[in-house]
Design a protein around this motif. Structure first.
Motif, PDB file in Angstrom:
ATOM      1  N   ILE B  43       0.853  -1.192   0.000  1.00 45.20           N
ATOM      2  CA  ILE B  43       0.000   0.000   0.000  1.00 45.20           C
ATOM      3  C   ILE B  43       0.888   1.241   0.000  1.00 45.20           C
ATOM      4  CG2 ILE B  43      -1.623   1.369   1.351  1.00 45.20           C
ATOM      5  CD1 ILE B  43      -2.774  -1.218   2.437  1.00 45.20           C
ATOM      6  N   VAL B  44       0.597   2.158  -0.922  1.00 48.39           N
ATOM      7  CA  VAL B  44       1.345   3.411  -1.009  1.00 48.39           C
ATOM      8  C   VAL B  44       0.377   4.556  -0.769  1.00 48.39           C
ATOM      9  CG1 VAL B  44       2.674   4.925  -2.529  1.00 48.39           C
ATOM     10  CG2 VAL B  44       3.014   2.446  -2.632  1.00 48.39           C
ATOM     11  N   SER B  45       0.736   5.469   0.106  1.00 51.05           N
ATOM     12  CA  SER B  45      -0.110   6.621   0.365  1.00 51.05           C
ATOM     13  C   SER B  45       0.102   7.666  -0.724  1.00 51.05           C
ATOM     14  CB  SER B  45       0.213   7.212   1.730  1.00 51.05           C
ATOM     15  OG  SER B  45      -0.625   8.313   1.991  1.00 51.05           O
ATOM     16  N   LEU B  46      -1.005   8.091  -1.359  1.00 42.48           N
ATOM     17  CA  LEU B  46      -0.923   9.112  -2.403  1.00 42.48           C
ATOM     18  C   LEU B  46      -1.177  10.501  -1.826  1.00 42.48           C
ATOM     19  CD1 LEU B  46      -3.002   7.287  -5.177  1.00 42.48           C
ATOM     20  CD2 LEU B  46      -0.497   7.430  -4.995  1.00 42.48           C
ATOM     21  N   PHE B  47      -2.242  10.623  -1.049  1.00 43.39           N
ATOM     22  CA  PHE B  47      -2.621  11.911  -0.488  1.00 43.39           C
ATOM     23  C   PHE B  47      -3.228  11.713   0.893  1.00 43.39           C
ATOM     24  CE2 PHE B  47      -2.189  14.524  -4.212  1.00 43.39           C
ATOM     25  CZ  PHE B  47      -2.586  13.755  -5.286  1.00 43.39           C
ATOM     26  N   MET B  48      -3.052  12.740   1.729  1.00 44.26           N
ATOM     27  CA  MET B  48      -3.865  12.880   2.912  1.00 44.26           C
ATOM     28  C   MET B  48      -4.523  14.250   2.848  1.00 44.26           C
ATOM     29  SD  MET B  48      -3.175  13.068   6.968  1.00 44.26           S
ATOM     30  CE  MET B  48      -2.922  14.819   6.831  1.00 44.26           C
ATOM     31  N   LEU B  49      -5.850  14.273   3.027  1.00 43.29           N
ATOM     32  CA  LEU B  49      -6.613  15.517   2.890  1.00 43.29           C
ATOM     33  C   LEU B  49      -7.448  15.740   4.130  1.00 43.29           C
ATOM     34  CD1 LEU B  49      -8.175  14.725  -0.588  1.00 43.29           C
ATOM     35  CD2 LEU B  49      -6.637  16.627  -0.212  1.00 43.29           C
ATOM     36  N   SER B  50      -7.543  16.986   4.540  1.00 43.47           N
ATOM     37  CA  SER B  50      -8.551  17.341   5.525  1.00 43.47           C
ATOM     38  C   SER B  50      -9.468  18.430   4.993  1.00 43.47           C
ATOM     39  CB  SER B  50      -7.908  17.773   6.844  1.00 43.47           C
ATOM     40  OG  SER B  50      -6.961  18.780   6.609  1.00 43.47           O
ATOM     41  N   SER B  51      -9.045  19.081   3.917  1.00 37.04           N
ATOM     42  CA  SER B  51      -9.895  20.079   3.267  1.00 37.04           C
ATOM     43  C   SER B  51      -9.323  20.375   1.889  1.00 37.04           C
ATOM     44  CB  SER B  51      -9.964  21.369   4.089  1.00 37.04           C
ATOM     45  OG  SER B  51      -8.691  21.973   4.152  1.00 37.04           O
ATOM     46  N   GLY B  52     -10.155  20.924   1.008  1.00 34.05           N
ATOM     47  CA  GLY B  52      -9.690  21.492  -0.242  1.00 34.05           C
ATOM     48  C   GLY B  52      -9.208  20.495  -1.263  1.00 34.05           C
ATOM     49  N   LYS B  53      -8.046  20.755  -1.781  1.00 29.79           N
ATOM     50  CA  LYS B  53      -7.559  20.064  -2.967  1.00 29.79           C
ATOM     51  C   LYS B  53      -6.046  19.916  -2.864  1.00 29.79           C
ATOM     52  CE  LYS B  53      -7.447  21.209  -7.959  1.00 29.79           C
ATOM     53  NZ  LYS B  53      -8.015  22.133  -8.953  1.00 29.79           N
ATOM     54  N   LYS B  54      -5.528  18.774  -3.366  1.00 28.61           N
ATOM     55  CA  LYS B  54      -4.088  18.593  -3.458  1.00 28.61           C
ATOM     56  C   LYS B  54      -3.751  18.021  -4.823  1.00 28.61           C
ATOM     57  CE  LYS B  54      -2.745  18.088   1.368  1.00 28.61           C
ATOM     58  NZ  LYS B  54      -2.073  17.249   2.395  1.00 28.61           N
ATOM     59  N   LYS B  55      -2.568  18.367  -5.300  1.00 27.96           N
ATOM     60  CA  LYS B  55      -2.128  17.907  -6.627  1.00 27.96           C
ATOM     61  C   LYS B  55      -0.712  17.384  -6.510  1.00 27.96           C
ATOM     62  CE  LYS B  55      -1.972  19.588 -11.432  1.00 27.96           C
ATOM     63  NZ  LYS B  55      -0.632  19.158 -11.848  1.00 27.96           N
ATOM     64  N   HIS B  56      -0.480  16.253  -7.163  1.00 30.20           N
ATOM     65  CA  HIS B  56       0.873  15.712  -7.219  1.00 30.20           C
ATOM     66  C   HIS B  56       1.055  15.074  -8.579  1.00 30.20           C
ATOM     67  CE1 HIS B  56       4.187  12.805  -6.358  1.00 30.20           C
ATOM     68  NE2 HIS B  56       4.662  13.885  -5.773  1.00 30.20           N
ATOM     69  N   GLY B  57       1.799  15.753  -9.429  1.00 29.51           N
ATOM     70  CA  GLY B  57       1.995  15.245 -10.788  1.00 29.51           C
ATOM     71  C   GLY B  57       0.674  15.199 -11.526  1.00 29.51           C
ATOM     72  N   ARG B  58       0.300  14.012 -12.016  1.00 29.53           N
ATOM     73  CA  ARG B  58      -0.950  13.863 -12.768  1.00 29.53           C
ATOM     74  C   ARG B  58      -2.138  13.529 -11.857  1.00 29.53           C
ATOM     75  NH1 ARG B  58      -1.052   9.608 -15.323  1.00 29.53           N
ATOM     76  NH2 ARG B  58       0.846   8.619 -14.549  1.00 29.53           N
ATOM     77  N   LEU B  59      -1.912  13.466 -10.582  1.00 28.32           N
ATOM     78  CA  LEU B  59      -2.965  13.104  -9.643  1.00 28.32           C
ATOM     79  C   LEU B  59      -3.487  14.339  -8.924  1.00 28.32           C
ATOM     80  CD1 LEU B  59      -1.354   9.960  -7.956  1.00 28.32           C
ATOM     81  CD2 LEU B  59      -2.899  10.025  -9.904  1.00 28.32           C
ATOM     82  N   ILE B  60      -4.816  14.398  -8.810  1.00 21.93           N
ATOM     83  CA  ILE B  60      -5.462  15.492  -8.082  1.00 21.93           C
ATOM     84  C   ILE B  60      -6.485  14.869  -7.142  1.00 21.93           C
ATOM     85  CG2 ILE B  60      -6.855  17.588  -8.270  1.00 21.93           C
ATOM     86  CD1 ILE B  60      -5.914  17.679 -11.259  1.00 21.93           C
ATOM     87  N   ALA B  61      -6.498  15.308  -5.897  1.00 19.59           N
ATOM     88  CA  ALA B  61      -7.502  14.835  -4.945  1.00 19.59           C
ATOM     89  C   ALA B  61      -8.239  16.031  -4.380  1.00 19.59           C
ATOM     90  CB  ALA B  61      -6.840  14.030  -3.832  1.00 19.59           C
ATOM     91  N   THR B  62      -9.548  15.877  -4.271  1.00 20.90           N
ATOM     92  CA  THR B  62     -10.377  16.938  -3.704  1.00 20.90           C
ATOM     93  C   THR B  62     -11.259  16.355  -2.615  1.00 20.90           C
ATOM     94  OG1 THR B  62     -12.197  16.585  -5.261  1.00 20.90           O
ATOM     95  CG2 THR B  62     -10.467  18.126  -5.933  1.00 20.90           C
ATOM     96  N   ILE B  63     -11.669  17.207  -1.700  1.00 20.45           N
ATOM     97  CA  ILE B  63     -12.570  16.756  -0.649  1.00 20.45           C
ATOM     98  C   ILE B  63     -13.579  17.851  -0.351  1.00 20.45           C
ATOM     99  CG2 ILE B  63     -11.064  17.515   1.239  1.00 20.45           C
ATOM    100  CD1 ILE B  63     -12.018  14.985   2.792  1.00 20.45           C
ATOM    101  N   ASN B  64     -14.829  17.441  -0.136  1.00 20.47           N
ATOM    102  CA  ASN B  64     -15.895  18.353   0.284  1.00 20.47           C
ATOM    103  C   ASN B  64     -16.412  17.825   1.617  1.00 20.47           C
ATOM    104  OD1 ASN B  64     -18.504  19.537   0.722  1.00 20.47           O
ATOM    105  ND2 ASN B  64     -18.542  20.128  -1.429  1.00 20.47           N
ATOM    106  N   ILE B  65     -15.983  18.499   2.679  1.00 21.70           N
ATOM    107  CA  ILE B  65     -16.292  18.018   4.030  1.00 21.70           C
ATOM    108  C   ILE B  65     -17.805  18.055   4.286  1.00 21.70           C
ATOM    109  CG2 ILE B  65     -15.992  18.490   6.485  1.00 21.70           C
ATOM    110  CD1 ILE B  65     -13.519  17.318   5.254  1.00 21.70           C
ATOM    111  N   GLN B  66     -18.458  19.107   3.819  1.00 22.37           N
ATOM    112  CA  GLN B  66     -19.904  19.244   4.065  1.00 22.37           C
ATOM    113  C   GLN B  66     -20.693  18.120   3.415  1.00 22.37           C
ATOM    114  OE1 GLN B  66     -17.973  21.930   3.159  1.00 22.37           O
ATOM    115  NE2 GLN B  66     -17.973  22.738   5.255  1.00 22.37           N
ATOM    116  N   GLU B  67     -20.264  17.732   2.197  1.00 20.37           N
ATOM    117  CA  GLU B  67     -20.976  16.685   1.476  1.00 20.37           C
ATOM    118  C   GLU B  67     -20.420  15.300   1.775  1.00 20.37           C
ATOM    119  OE1 GLU B  67     -21.310  17.512  -2.676  1.00 20.37           O
ATOM    120  OE2 GLU B  67     -22.276  19.453  -2.353  1.00 20.37           O
ATOM    121  N   LYS B  68     -19.362  15.218   2.576  1.00 18.33           N
ATOM    122  CA  LYS B  68     -18.743  13.944   2.914  1.00 18.33           C
ATOM    123  C   LYS B  68     -18.372  13.181   1.638  1.00 18.33           C
ATOM    124  CE  LYS B  68     -20.530  13.021   7.569  1.00 18.33           C
ATOM    125  NZ  LYS B  68     -21.101  14.288   7.966  1.00 18.33           N
TER     126      LYS B  68
END
Lengths: 110, 109
Positions: B43-68
């Motif tokens: 298992i490789v960790s790509l992102f850890m998010l608590s809010s907003g958006k993160k980008k690493h190379g071709r990968l983008i992760a977003t999170i909407n806390i209100q909408e879970k």
């Protein structure tokens, strides 16, 4: 970059035998975890460990399982009498808000 | 009911396609992880998010806390992106990780 290591990478054992899976967490981490993934299923929590004692365990973690931090670096998972259904990938993790996972030990019980 | 759900369960894409994997969760969280698992199991960790958006190379992760809800996007997908992508959450700091079922991605040349 520091990493969690696990040994062995693959363990084959006979049903009823005891196995010890070993993990070396990242050195300044205080929280340690074991997870299990049966083939084709999702990863499941087994146990968490902090301050030399179990802080939480799942229903899976019955009396056949135990964990220990025998010295300042190793964190072990012992299965006392293995069953066929214990065959799985076992992951160790350390950290806290971010958990760092080891590469896993594949346990095969015959 | 699973606390963490993912969709789709399986995804096949042509090389170069834009890929989105979705994750929804039903509990309050302190952090959400996106993880990658290749055949062979590590298992490789790509992102850890608590809010907003993160980008690493071709990968983008977003999170909407209100909408879970969280999404993992892969731009310009490549066969080496073929893996299982797992969404996982922590209810509180130092808590156990609760894993989703994973999304199996296959990128075809």
């Amino acid at each position: 970059e520091p990493e969690v290591t696990q040994t062995p990478s693959h363990q084959v054992t006979q049903m009823g035998q005891e196995v010890i899976l070993r993990c070396v967490p990242i050195s300044n981490h205080l929280y340690f975890y074991w997870y299990r993934q049966i083939l084709g299923q999702k990863v499941e929590f087994l146990v968490s460990f902090y301050n030399n004692e179990i802080s939480e365990k799942s229903e899976i973690f019955d009396d056949q399982f135990s964990v220990e931090r025998p010295d300042g670096s190793n964190f072990t998972l012992k299965i006392r009498s293995t069953k066929l259904e214990d065959s799985a990938m076992y992951f160790c993790a350390s950290g806290g808000n971010t958990q760092y996972f080891g590469p896993g030990t594949r346990l095969t019980v015959l | 009911k699973n606390e963490v759900e993912q969709s789709p369960q399986n995804l096949t894409a042509q090389e170069g396609e834009f890929i989105t994997i979705n994750c929804s969760y039903s509990v309050g969280i302190s952090a959400l992880h996106w993880l990658q698992q290749h055949p062979g199991g590590g298992i490789v960790s790509l992102f850890m998010l608590s809010s907003g958006k993160k980008k690493h190379g071709r990968l983008i992760a977003t999170i909407n806390i209100q909408e879970k809800h969280s999404s993992l996007h892969i731009t310009a997908s490549h066969p080496r992106d073929s893996a299982v992508y797992i969404c996982a959450v922590l209810k509180t700091s130092y808590d156990k990780v609760i894993f989703g079922p994973g999304t199996s991605l296959s990128v075809i040349p």
